[in-house]
Design a protein around this motif. Structure first.
Motif, PDB file in Angstrom:
ATOM      1  N   GLU A   3       0.826  -1.204   0.000  1.00 45.73           N
ATOM      2  CA  GLU A   3       0.000   0.000   0.000  1.00 45.73           C
ATOM      3  C   GLU A   3       0.860   1.252   0.000  1.00 45.73           C
ATOM      4  N   ARG A   4       1.930   1.248   0.770  1.00 43.98           N
ATOM      5  CA  ARG A   4       2.823   2.394   0.842  1.00 43.98           C
ATOM      6  C   ARG A   4       3.529   2.621  -0.491  1.00 43.98           C
ATOM      7  N   GLU A   5       3.817   1.546  -1.220  1.00 44.18           N
ATOM      8  CA  GLU A   5       4.535   1.677  -2.495  1.00 44.18           C
ATOM      9  C   GLU A   5       3.682   2.337  -3.567  1.00 44.18           C
ATOM     10  N   ARG A   6       2.365   2.341  -3.420  1.00 39.10           N
ATOM     11  CA  ARG A   6       1.491   2.955  -4.417  1.00 39.10           C
ATOM     12  C   ARG A   6       1.376   4.464  -4.237  1.00 39.10           C
ATOM     13  N   ARG A   7       1.947   4.987  -3.198  1.00 36.96           N
ATOM     14  CA  ARG A   7       1.855   6.420  -2.948  1.00 36.96           C
ATOM     15  C   ARG A   7       2.826   7.191  -3.836  1.00 36.96           C
ATOM     16  N   GLY A   8       2.501   8.469  -4.062  1.00 39.21           N
ATOM     17  CA  GLY A   8       3.379   9.326  -4.842  1.00 39.21           C
ATOM     18  C   GLY A   8       4.590   9.749  -4.032  1.00 39.21           C
ATOM     19  N   THR A   9       5.468  10.482  -4.672  1.00 37.83           N
ATOM     20  CA  THR A   9       6.672  10.975  -4.010  1.00 37.83           C
ATOM     21  C   THR A   9       6.414  12.388  -3.492  1.00 37.83           C
ATOM     22  N   LEU A  10       6.559  12.551  -2.196  1.00 40.63           N
ATOM     23  CA  LEU A  10       6.368  13.845  -1.558  1.00 40.63           C
ATOM     24  C   LEU A  10       7.735  14.506  -1.405  1.00 40.63           C
ATOM     25  N   VAL A  11       7.861  15.725  -1.910  1.00 42.24           N
ATOM     26  CA  VAL A  11       9.097  16.495  -1.775  1.00 42.24           C
ATOM     27  C   VAL A  11       8.790  17.672  -0.859  1.00 42.24           C
ATOM     28  N   VAL A  12       9.593  17.804   0.196  1.00 36.90           N
ATOM     29  CA  VAL A  12       9.342  18.836   1.199  1.00 36.90           C
ATOM     30  C   VAL A  12      10.597  19.678   1.387  1.00 36.90           C
ATOM     31  N   LYS A  13      10.402  20.981   1.435  1.00 35.76           N
ATOM     32  CA  LYS A  13      11.512  21.896   1.704  1.00 35.76           C
ATOM     33  C   LYS A  13      11.122  22.770   2.884  1.00 35.76           C
ATOM     34  N   THR A  14      11.925  22.706   3.938  1.00 34.88           N
ATOM     35  CA  THR A  14      11.689  23.601   5.071  1.00 34.88           C
ATOM     36  C   THR A  14      12.417  24.909   4.784  1.00 34.88           C
ATOM     37  N   ARG A  15      11.760  26.025   5.128  1.00 33.03           N
ATOM     38  CA  ARG A  15      12.308  27.337   4.805  1.00 33.03           C
ATOM     39  C   ARG A  15      12.352  28.261   6.014  1.00 33.03           C
ATOM     40  N   GLY A  16      12.555  27.678   7.187  1.00 32.06           N
ATOM     41  CA  GLY A  16      12.641  28.494   8.393  1.00 32.06           C
ATOM     42  C   GLY A  16      11.375  29.285   8.629  1.00 32.06           C
ATOM     43  N   ALA A  17      11.525  30.579   8.865  1.00 32.51           N
ATOM     44  CA  ALA A  17      10.386  31.446   9.155  1.00 32.51           C
ATOM     45  C   ALA A  17       9.415  31.565   7.980  1.00 32.51           C
ATOM     46  N   ALA A  18       9.864  31.199   6.775  1.00 33.88           N
ATOM     47  CA  ALA A  18       8.997  31.251   5.594  1.00 33.88           C
ATOM     48  C   ALA A  18       8.091  30.030   5.496  1.00 33.88           C
ATOM     49  N   GLY A  19       8.237  29.072   6.416  1.00 32.92           N
ATOM     50  CA  GLY A  19       7.353  27.909   6.431  1.00 32.92           C
ATOM     51  C   GLY A  19       7.888  26.724   5.650  1.00 32.92           C
ATOM     52  N   VAL A  20       6.962  25.930   5.153  1.00 34.97           N
ATOM     53  CA  VAL A  20       7.286  24.678   4.472  1.00 34.97           C
ATOM     54  C   VAL A  20       6.672  24.714   3.078  1.00 34.97           C
ATOM     55  N   HIS A  21       7.417  24.240   2.097  1.00 31.57           N
ATOM     56  CA  HIS A  21       6.898  24.096   0.740  1.00 31.57           C
ATOM     57  C   HIS A  21       6.895  22.607   0.416  1.00 31.57           C
ATOM     58  N   ALA A  22       5.783  22.117  -0.121  1.00 30.33           N
ATOM     59  CA  ALA A  22       5.676  20.696  -0.441  1.00 30.33           C
ATOM     60  C   ALA A  22       5.136  20.502  -1.848  1.00 30.33           C
ATOM     61  N   CYS A  23       5.628  19.457  -2.521  1.00 30.31           N
ATOM     62  CA  CYS A  23       5.168  19.095  -3.861  1.00 30.31           C
ATOM     63  C   CYS A  23       4.861  17.606  -3.886  1.00 30.31           C
ATOM     64  N   LEU A  24       3.764  17.258  -4.548  1.00 24.96           N
ATOM     65  CA  LEU A  24       3.376  15.863  -4.693  1.00 24.96           C
ATOM     66  C   LEU A  24       2.570  15.701  -5.968  1.00 24.96           C
ATOM     67  N   ASP A  25       3.034  14.853  -6.848  1.00 22.77           N
ATOM     68  CA  ASP A  25       2.313  14.535  -8.079  1.00 22.77           C
ATOM     69  C   ASP A  25       1.841  15.770  -8.842  1.00 22.77           C
ATOM     70  N   GLY A  26       2.711  16.738  -9.016  1.00 21.32           N
ATOM     71  CA  GLY A  26       2.387  17.927  -9.791  1.00 21.32           C
ATOM     72  C   GLY A  26       1.668  19.018  -9.021  1.00 21.32           C
ATOM     73  N   GLU A  27       1.280  18.755  -7.793  1.00 23.78           N
ATOM     74  CA  GLU A  27       0.648  19.777  -6.953  1.00 23.78           C
ATOM     75  C   GLU A  27       1.702  20.371  -6.031  1.00 23.78           C
ATOM     76  N   ALA A  28       1.544  21.637  -5.688  1.00 23.18           N
ATOM     77  CA  ALA A  28       2.465  22.284  -4.758  1.00 23.18           C
ATOM     78  C   ALA A  28       1.661  23.117  -3.774  1.00 23.18           C
TER      79      ALA A  28
END
Length: 102
Positions: A3-28
Motif C-alpha cells: 500500500e505504501r509503495e502505491r503512494r506518490g513521491t512527496l518532496v518537502v523543503k523547510t524554509r525556516g520562518a517562511a514555512g514549508v513548501h511541499a510538492c506531490l504529483d504535480g501539486e504544490a
C-alpha cells in the motif's frame, strides 16, 4: 508495504520562518509557521522529519497533498515549538516521556 509503495513521491523543503513548501504529483503548496524567536535550533530538523513521517504513516493511501497537509502542519508546529526554547534534549520526547505501547 504494498500500500505504501502505491503512494506518490512527496518532496518537502523547510524554509525556516517562511514555512514549508511541499510538492506531490504535480501539486504544490505552502504551510506557514507561527513566527517565534529562534532560541536554539538544535534538533529542529530531526523533530520535523520524525513528526512528518509519523503523521504520513498514519494516513490511508493514496497520498495527496491535501491529505498530507495535517502531517506537514504538525511537523512544522513541532519544529517551531522546539526552537522557541533552549535545549532540544529538554523538549524532545525521549524514552522517559515518549508514549509507549501497552
Amino acid at each position: 508495504l504494498e500500500e505504501r509503495e502505491r503512494r506518490g513521491t512527496l518532496v518537502v523543503k523547510t524554509r525556516g520562518a517562511a514555512g514549508v513548501h511541499a510538492c506531490l504529483d504535480g501539486e504544490a503548496g505552502d504551510v506557514p509557521v507561527t513566527p517565534v524567536t529562534a532560541v536554539d535550533t538544535t534538533g529542529a530538523g530531526d523533530t520535523f522529519v520524525g513528526t512528518l513521517v509519523a503523521g504520513l504513516l498514519a494516513l490511508p493511501a493514496p497520498l495527496t497533498l491535501a491529505t498530507a497537509r495535517p502531517a506537514l502542519v504538525a511537523a512544522a508546529a513541532a519544529a517551531t515549538d522546539l526552537i522557541a526554547s533552549r535545549g532540544a534534549r529538554r523538549t524532545t520526547p525521549g524514552p522517559r516521556t515518549a508514549p509507549t505501547e501497552e
